[in-house]
Design a protein around this motif. Structure first.
Motif, PDB file in Angstrom:
ATOM      1  N   GLN A 216      27.054  75.584  26.256  1.00  0.00           N
ATOM      2  CA  GLN A 216      27.560  75.338  24.911  1.00  0.00           C
ATOM      3  C   GLN A 216      26.544  74.571  24.067  1.00  0.00           C
ATOM      4  OE1 GLN A 216      30.481  76.545  23.695  1.00  0.00           O
ATOM      5  NE2 GLN A 216      29.704  75.834  21.722  1.00  0.00           N
ATOM      6  N   GLU A 217      25.901  73.562  24.683  1.00  0.00           N
ATOM      7  CA  GLU A 217      24.877  72.805  23.953  1.00  0.00           C
ATOM      8  C   GLU A 217      23.705  73.698  23.586  1.00  0.00           C
ATOM      9  OE1 GLU A 217      23.906  69.637  26.551  1.00  0.00           O
ATOM     10  OE2 GLU A 217      25.642  68.395  26.013  1.00  0.00           O
ATOM     11  N   ASN A 220      24.755  75.824  20.676  1.00  0.00           N
ATOM     12  CA  ASN A 220      24.788  75.034  19.440  1.00  0.00           C
ATOM     13  C   ASN A 220      23.389  74.792  18.890  1.00  0.00           C
ATOM     14  OD1 ASN A 220      27.569  74.871  19.615  1.00  0.00           O
ATOM     15  ND2 ASN A 220      27.561  72.874  20.637  1.00  0.00           N
ATOM     16  N   SER A 224      21.919  75.985  15.334  1.00  0.00           N
ATOM     17  CA  SER A 224      21.327  75.032  14.393  1.00  0.00           C
ATOM     18  C   SER A 224      19.955  75.514  13.932  1.00  0.00           C
ATOM     19  CB  SER A 224      21.188  73.654  15.057  1.00  0.00           C
ATOM     20  OG  SER A 224      22.460  73.141  15.393  1.00  0.00           O
TER      21      SER A 224
END
Length: 229
Positions: A216-217, A220, A224
């Motif tokens: 998930q990181e 993300n 970004s």
């Protein structure tokens, strides 16, 4: 730790995940030395079996491979039993019927059929050693916990396996300990195994959650970067 070793020691452990060989695992693990003795015996049998199966696989007919593997395992266990009777007689008496019962351990047949019969010698040796080591470690941990709780000692009667100097390995935690009988009886083995399985399940869930968080990181971060561009 490489993925090959990790899978056999932890992720797909024969005792905690596959639940193979539970009869000797539970019956013999009333002391750490008994557990260690049977664990080493199991490693010996599975490694030798994997070696022979890997060497003869080019000349083994598929139709007779299972009976042949059974004969190989039984022969290896017979040799082991004779050696233990000759050189480790007291340990041989302590382990009793569970030495010949190694023949019935599904883990050994499974590795011979699923891996050794399909791979070269060195991978077969590594597979047998680390699968056996994973089983032996669980066996030893159960034996240590049961002995400490049930007797208040650790590595008592180590001379059965290591000779006279093994007497110095014994650790006494409680000098006036009356003992906790259920820990060294068969129900105690089930309780300790259940505890280890629960810890393993908890660890697996933690690892899965951590992997999901990392994914998930990463997603993300990618989003970004895409937004900034």
């Amino acid at each position: 730790m490489s993925g090959f070793i990790r899978e056999r020691l932890l992720d797909n452990n024969a005792a905690l995940v596959q639940m193979l060989g539970l009869c000797p695992l539970l019956a013999v693990s009333n002391t750490a030395i008994n557990a260690l003795g049977l664990g080493l015996a199991t490693i010996f049998v599975i490694v030798i079996t994997n070696v022979v199966v890997s060497l003869i696989r080019p000349i083994t007919y598929q139709e007779i491979r299972i009976p042949l593997f059974v004969i190989l395992i039984a022969s290896t266990v017979t040799v082991l039993e004779l050696l233990m009777n000759a050189y480790l007689h007291q340990l041989y008496l302590a382990l009793g019927i569970f030495i010949p019962l190694i023949v019935t351990n599904c883990m050994i047949m499974a590795r011979a059929e699923a891996f050794a019969s399909r791979n070269n010698l060195w991978p077969a040796i590594k597979d047998g050693f680390f699968v056996g080591l994973g089983f032996a470690l669980v066996l030893l941990i159960i034996g240590m916990l049961r002995e400490i709780i049930g007797r208040g000692t650790l590595f008592s009667q180590a001379e059965l396996l290591f000779g006279s100097w093994g007497e110095y390995l014994t650790i006494t935690f409680f000098s006036d300990y009356g003992g906790f009988l259920i820990a060294i009886l068969p129900p105690g083995a089930f309780f300790v195994l259940a505890l280890l399985v629960a810890i393993k399940k908890r660890y697996d869930l933690h690892q899965q959650q951590r992997d999901k968080t990392k994914i998930q990181e990463g997603a993300n971060q990618e989003n970004s970067r895409g937004a900034q561009q």
